[in-house]
Design a protein around this motif. Structure first.
Motif, PDB file in Angstrom:
ATOM      1  N   LYS A  76      10.062  -3.027 -11.444  1.00 25.13           N
ATOM      2  CA  LYS A  76       9.032  -2.152 -12.018  1.00 25.13           C
ATOM      3  C   LYS A  76       7.811  -2.953 -12.444  1.00 25.13           C
ATOM      4  CE  LYS A  76      11.863   1.693 -13.664  1.00 25.13           C
ATOM      5  NZ  LYS A  76      12.340   2.444 -14.857  1.00 25.13           N
ATOM      6  N   ALA A  77       8.069  -4.115 -13.058  1.00 25.14           N
ATOM      7  CA  ALA A  77       6.948  -4.953 -13.493  1.00 25.14           C
ATOM      8  C   ALA A  77       6.145  -5.450 -12.288  1.00 25.14           C
ATOM      9  CB  ALA A  77       7.468  -6.124 -14.319  1.00 25.14           C
ATOM     10  N   ARG A  78       6.834  -5.880 -11.250  1.00 23.35           N
ATOM     11  CA  ARG A  78       6.139  -6.367 -10.048  1.00 23.35           C
ATOM     12  C   ARG A  78       5.374  -5.221  -9.381  1.00 23.35           C
ATOM     13  NH1 ARG A  78       6.394 -11.976 -10.175  1.00 23.35           N
ATOM     14  NH2 ARG A  78       8.549 -12.720 -10.208  1.00 23.35           N
ATOM     15  N   ASN A  79       5.995  -4.044  -9.316  1.00 23.61           N
ATOM     16  CA  ASN A  79       5.345  -2.904  -8.652  1.00 23.61           C
ATOM     17  C   ASN A  79       4.090  -2.460  -9.390  1.00 23.61           C
ATOM     18  OD1 ASN A  79       6.978  -2.553  -6.371  1.00 23.61           O
ATOM     19  ND2 ASN A  79       8.527  -1.446  -7.550  1.00 23.61           N
ATOM     20  N   ALA A  80       4.031  -2.702 -10.720  1.00 23.07           N
ATOM     21  CA  ALA A  80       2.828  -2.346 -11.482  1.00 23.07           C
ATOM     22  C   ALA A  80       1.623  -3.115 -10.954  1.00 23.07           C
ATOM     23  CB  ALA A  80       3.047  -2.646 -12.962  1.00 23.07           C
ATOM     24  N   GLY A  81       1.822  -4.363 -10.597  1.00 20.60           N
ATOM     25  CA  GLY A  81       0.732  -5.147 -10.019  1.00 20.60           C
ATOM     26  C   GLY A  81       0.501  -4.815  -8.565  1.00 20.60           C
ATOM     27  N   LEU A  82       1.603  -4.591  -7.824  1.00 25.54           N
ATOM     28  CA  LEU A  82       1.508  -4.284  -6.395  1.00 25.54           C
ATOM     29  C   LEU A  82       0.681  -3.020  -6.148  1.00 25.54           C
ATOM     30  CD1 LEU A  82       2.549  -4.832  -3.452  1.00 25.54           C
ATOM     31  CD2 LEU A  82       4.481  -3.364  -4.016  1.00 25.54           C
ATOM     32  N   LYS A  83       0.884  -1.988  -6.978  1.00 18.93           N
ATOM     33  CA  LYS A  83       0.215  -0.693  -6.760  1.00 18.93           C
ATOM     34  C   LYS A  83      -1.300  -0.786  -6.881  1.00 18.93           C
ATOM     35  CE  LYS A  83       4.138   2.123  -8.231  1.00 18.93           C
ATOM     36  NZ  LYS A  83       4.721   2.940  -9.325  1.00 18.93           N
ATOM     37  N   GLU A  84      -1.772  -1.783  -7.636  1.00 16.90           N
ATOM     38  CA  GLU A  84      -3.221  -1.897  -7.819  1.00 16.90           C
ATOM     39  C   GLU A  84      -3.857  -2.887  -6.850  1.00 16.90           C
ATOM     40  OE1 GLU A  84      -4.957  -1.764 -11.527  1.00 16.90           O
ATOM     41  OE2 GLU A  84      -3.391  -0.543 -12.468  1.00 16.90           O
ATOM     42  N   ARG A 125       1.996  -8.335   4.762  1.00 13.90           N
ATOM     43  CA  ARG A 125       0.902  -7.386   4.960  1.00 13.90           C
ATOM     44  C   ARG A 125       1.119  -6.226   3.989  1.00 13.90           C
ATOM     45  NH1 ARG A 125      -2.659  -7.126   8.884  1.00 13.90           N
ATOM     46  NH2 ARG A 125      -1.524  -8.646  10.150  1.00 13.90           N
ATOM     47  N   LEU A 126       0.080  -5.820   3.297  1.00 17.16           N
ATOM     48  CA  LEU A 126       0.197  -4.780   2.272  1.00 17.16           C
ATOM     49  C   LEU A 126       0.045  -3.409   2.926  1.00 17.16           C
ATOM     50  CD1 LEU A 126       0.589  -4.265  -0.713  1.00 17.16           C
ATOM     51  CD2 LEU A 126      -1.855  -4.594  -1.066  1.00 17.16           C
ATOM     52  N   THR A 127       1.128  -2.624   2.892  1.00 15.63           N
ATOM     53  CA  THR A 127       1.161  -1.287   3.496  1.00 15.63           C
ATOM     54  C   THR A 127       1.667  -0.297   2.452  1.00 15.63           C
ATOM     55  OG1 THR A 127       3.448  -1.411   4.253  1.00 15.63           O
ATOM     56  CG2 THR A 127       1.768  -2.380   5.695  1.00 15.63           C
ATOM     57  N   PRO A 128       1.570   1.005   2.718  1.00 14.52           N
ATOM     58  CA  PRO A 128       2.108   1.994   1.770  1.00 14.52           C
ATOM     59  C   PRO A 128       3.608   1.835   1.534  1.00 14.52           C
ATOM     60  CG  PRO A 128       0.596   3.044   3.302  1.00 14.52           C
ATOM     61  CD  PRO A 128       0.793   1.650   3.801  1.00 14.52           C
ATOM     62  N   GLU A 129       4.315   1.217   2.492  1.00 14.94           N
ATOM     63  CA  GLU A 129       5.769   1.056   2.344  1.00 14.94           C
ATOM     64  C   GLU A 129       6.153  -0.182   1.529  1.00 14.94           C
ATOM     65  OE1 GLU A 129       4.314   1.464   5.463  1.00 14.94           O
ATOM     66  OE2 GLU A 129       4.649   3.642   5.293  1.00 14.94           O
ATOM     67  N   THR A 130       5.199  -1.059   1.282  1.00 11.74           N
ATOM     68  CA  THR A 130       5.512  -2.309   0.575  1.00 11.74           C
ATOM     69  C   THR A 130       5.925  -2.001  -0.861  1.00 11.74           C
ATOM     70  OG1 THR A 130       3.836  -3.455   1.899  1.00 11.74           O
ATOM     71  CG2 THR A 130       4.646  -4.581  -0.071  1.00 11.74           C
ATOM     72  N   GLU A 131       7.034  -2.572  -1.298  1.00  8.66           N
ATOM     73  CA  GLU A 131       7.499  -2.357  -2.671  1.00  8.66           C
ATOM     74  C   GLU A 131       8.504  -3.439  -3.059  1.00  8.66           C
ATOM     75  OE1 GLU A 131      10.058   0.956  -3.445  1.00  8.66           O
ATOM     76  OE2 GLU A 131      10.871   0.936  -1.406  1.00  8.66           O
ATOM     77  N   PHE A 132       8.744  -3.528  -4.356  1.00  7.85           N
ATOM     78  CA  PHE A 132       9.802  -4.377  -4.891  1.00  7.85           C
ATOM     79  C   PHE A 132      11.018  -3.511  -5.195  1.00  7.85           C
ATOM     80  CE2 PHE A 132       6.122  -7.031  -5.776  1.00  7.85           C
ATOM     81  CZ  PHE A 132       6.599  -8.309  -5.505  1.00  7.85           C
ATOM     82  N   VAL A 133      12.188  -4.038  -4.887  1.00  5.91           N
ATOM     83  CA  VAL A 133      13.429  -3.325  -5.178  1.00  5.91           C
ATOM     84  C   VAL A 133      14.347  -4.227  -6.002  1.00  5.91           C
ATOM     85  CG1 VAL A 133      13.332  -1.851  -3.136  1.00  5.91           C
ATOM     86  CG2 VAL A 133      14.446  -4.084  -2.976  1.00  5.91           C
ATOM     87  N   PHE A 134      15.234  -3.603  -6.752  1.00  8.30           N
ATOM     88  CA  PHE A 134      16.236  -4.226  -7.627  1.00  8.30           C
ATOM     89  C   PHE A 134      15.608  -4.678  -8.945  1.00  8.30           C
ATOM     90  CE2 PHE A 134      17.971  -5.532  -3.343  1.00  8.30           C
ATOM     91  CZ  PHE A 134      18.817  -4.440  -3.249  1.00  8.30           C
ATOM     92  N   PRO A 135      16.181  -4.227 -10.056  1.00  4.99           N
ATOM     93  CA  PRO A 135      15.639  -4.582 -11.379  1.00  4.99           C
ATOM     94  C   PRO A 135      15.799  -6.061 -11.722  1.00  4.99           C
ATOM     95  CG  PRO A 135      17.694  -3.356 -11.601  1.00  4.99           C
ATOM     96  CD  PRO A 135      17.307  -3.285 -10.169  1.00  4.99           C
TER      97      PRO A 135
END
Length: 675
Positions: free
Chosen positions: A69-77, A138-148
């Motif tokens: 979740k913390a990583r995704n907060a930066g990834l989304k922006e 490569r940054l795409t809409p599918e890019t995300e971090f998984v596992f807490p």
């Protein structure tokens, strides 16, 4: 405007490394069209002040025990074409390769990229392991971090670029209290078990649980999840890095349970499986060599030494596979570091199995030119050579055939040439050894020189006095006396031109001689005087006169202080001042205990001399005694035994130490009894 690269960081309050991390990113921010996003989980304003110097894009984040979740907060922006993430306790050594990757346009040919994390195991930076980490894509809409926990960036699609750029990471070397480790584990395990409950078919979750249980030494649980994870991974079409980790670690975790036989069997089963990668087989071979050593399965151990070598050579010639086949703690570089220890085990296996052909081959595999890597194993090579009974000549022959400038091998070549009677060749090689001798082998070169009367000058020019001191003490201390008696006169002529080295050897030789046997009184004094003069000659070359005049005040080394005291004592003895010498001798024995035996012997001689002096009759008694002896001889001649006995009784108190009187007494008693 187009942003090529988004760089994202999680930042807490680790100020000791944050500055280095940010500074290492400066070239990327300067040379590329890039942005830096910081997800801030800390509390200190000082941390924020430092971060603001590099970026205004700071996202406050309340920690919730979920790294993804913390990583995704930066990834989304992120707005870059590509995304890269790094931790605030890491820093790049050099980003030139990454900059070139983007500036050249090469990045357009790839979907993801790995760089290297160099994980240090100590704060001196001497022990570390390198592992490729998939932290760029490569940054795409599918890019995300998984596992807490142990979060992963997905998808890391092909084709994938493997970069040699690396970050320094000292997290594993950080000293933590036991209770802190326990707290971290108690936090991680529930999160991982919850992840597994939600993803019971995830081999990655199984791997992470196995790692966590291993960290608290619960090896049975670690084995359970490792076995489950490997079974699940084999059902997937593609082989991922977690399967490589599971392949290598299942038998290793069983090994930690002390079930060596099962570890061996499991390792052999995994090796035979068609999905086992070359890097996996390389690591498994190392583990199986260790198991075979403990089980004393020497022939089987040789099999895995050969397999290790085969896989190592294959990956050395297929570097692209070596780079791709890596997982946490399972990399080609880590396995390659074990090369010399594995080959050393192989040499001892060959010794036990009496397989000299394999032993010979192993000697050719050792990377002799990598001196720092091989140097720590020289003592073990010596031990192996010594234990291989009856094969010394053959072993030296193998060394002689090696094409290497390694100094240890060169010494073996000298020994071989000597054994073959090729003394000119041996001498030439010996001189090369004298110019380039590994620590600890100077002693062997000296032994060779003594046997063949090679001048030691080339070696002594490079040998510091401290090293010679150590040698002189060792050779005189370790050799049997009969060996030393023969060795000493052969070695001394080879020291011409090096008076200090001659004297120091002579001193050590005299110390051994003077403390090992009883010597006649005058010889004892002569040897002790020679010893003192030798030691004091050295002292005069090193110390000022005022220091030698007051050795205690200037705290001279014990040998010199002893020599000063002993020399004074011996001078007193020569002057007949026996009593004055006694105090000095007793002090000397306490100063330098190594010579206490010789000092005690000298003290006994002096005490006997003093006792004899006290019993010695005055001169008039001696004259009178001589006259009485003449009368006694006449009585014996005419066989008047009773009269002779009476005169002898009067004579003994006058001349108690006179040996002639004692002999006459015995004659009177023996012959008088017969008459």
């Amino acid at each position: 405007m187009n942003i090529q690269l988004t760089i994202s960081m999680l930042v807490s309050d680790r100020m000791e490394t944050l500055g280095k991390c940010l500074a290492s990113l400066k070239p990327l921010l300067r040379e590329l069209d890039s942005e830096l996003i910081v997800v801030f989980t800390g509390k200190n304003e000082e941390t924020l002040e430092l971060v603001r110097q590099y970026t205004s894009h700071i996202i406050p984040f309340t920690w919730c025990d979920d790294f993804a979740k913390a990583r995704n907060a930066g990834l989304k922006e992120g707005r870059g074409e590509w995304f890269l993430y790094i931790d605030d306790d890491e820093w790049f050594e050099d980003t030139t390769e990454i900059i070139q990757f983007f500036k050249s346009g090469e990045y357009r040919q790839y979907q993801s990229a790995f760089y290297v994390a160099r994980n240090y195991l100590d704060f001196q930076g001497k022990r570390y392991s390198d592992g490729g980490v998939g932290r760029m894509c490569r940054l795409t809409p599918e890019t995300e971090f998984v596992f807490p926990i142990h979060e992963n960036l997905i998808p890391l699609a092909e084709p994938c670029k493997h970069l040699s750029a690396f970050v320094h990471h000292y997290g594993y070397a950080r000293k933590e209290r036991f209770e802190e480790k326990d707290t971290r584990t108690s936090r991680n395990l529930p999160l991982l078990l919850e992840m597994y409950e939600n993803n019971p078919t995830s081999p990655l979750c199984c791997m992470q649980l196995a790692q966590e249980y291993r960290s608290v030494s619960e090896f049975d649980s670690a084995v359970e999840y490792c076995r489950k994870g490997l079974w699940l991974a084999r059902r997937e079409k593609r082989i991922y890095n977690y399967e490589l980790w599971l392949q290598v670690n299942l038998p290793l975790l069983i090994f930690y349970t002390d079930d060596l036989r099962l570890a061996l069997e499991e390792g052999e089963r995994i090796l035979k499986h068609p999905r086992t990668l070359e890097a996996g087989a390389l690591h498994l071979s190392i583990m199986l060599v260790t198991v075979c050593r403990k089980l004393r399965e020497y022939r089987k151990g040789l099999k895995y030494v050969r397999l290790y070598h085969e896989k190592l050579m294959y990956l050395l010639t297929h570097r692209e596979k070596a780079m791709l086949q890596n997982a946490a703690e399972v990399t080609f570089d880590m396995a390659a570091k074990e090369m010399v220890p594995v080959y050393m085990d192989g040499l001892f296996f060959a010794l036990e199995a009496m397989d000299f052909q394999m032993a010979s081959q192993l000697l050719t595999w050792i990377p002799w030119e990598e001196r720092e890597r091989v140097f720590p194993h020289y003592p073990r090579l010596e031990e192996w050579k010594k234990e291989y009974q009856g094969k010394r000549e053959a072993i030296l022959g193998v060394y002689a055939s090696l094409d290497t400038e390694n100094p240890y091998v060169r010494i073996q070549k000298v020994l071989y040439a000597e054994s073959q009677g090729h003394l000119e060749e041996a001498k030439a090689l010996w001189r090369e050894c004298a110019d380039d001798c590994p620590d600890g082998f100077q002693w062997e070169l000296i032994e060779i020189a003594v046997r063949n009367q090679f001048l030691l000058e080339p070696m002594l020019k490079k040998m510091p006095p401290e090293a010679w001191n150590e040698y002189a003490e060792a050779v005189t201390g370790n050799k049997k006396w009969t060996e030393m008696e023969a060795f000493y006169p052969k070695l001394m002529p080879l020291l011409d031109g090096f008076p200090f080295y001659r004297r120091r050897l002579d001193q050590c030789y005299l110390e051994k001689l003077l403390t090992r046997e009883l010597l006649e009184a005058s010889r004892l004094r002569d040897l002790l005087m020679g010893y003192c003069e030798s030691v004091l000659t050295d002292a005069q070359a090193v110390y000022k006169e005022e220091a030698l005049a007051a050795p205690e005040t200037y705290a001279l080394p014990t040998r010199y202080r002893f020599a000063v005291a002993l020399k004074k004592a011996l001078d007193h003895i020569d002057e007949g001042r026996f009593k004055d010498s006694l105090t000095l001798l007793k002090e000397g024995g306490l100063i330098y205990p190594q010579m206490s035996g010789a000092v005690s012997q000298l003290l006994r001689n002096l005490e006997e001399e003093l006792e004899a002096q006290s019993k010695r009759a005055p001169e008039e008694f001696t004259v009178l005694g001589g006259q009485v002896k003449q009368v006694l001889r006449g009585l014996i001649e005419v066989k008047q035994w009773n009269e002779a006995y009476g005169v002898m009784e009067q004579l003994l108190p006058l001349l108690p130490e006179d040996l002639e009187v004692l002999r006459m007494k015995q004659e009177i008693l023996r012959l008088g009894k017969q008459g």
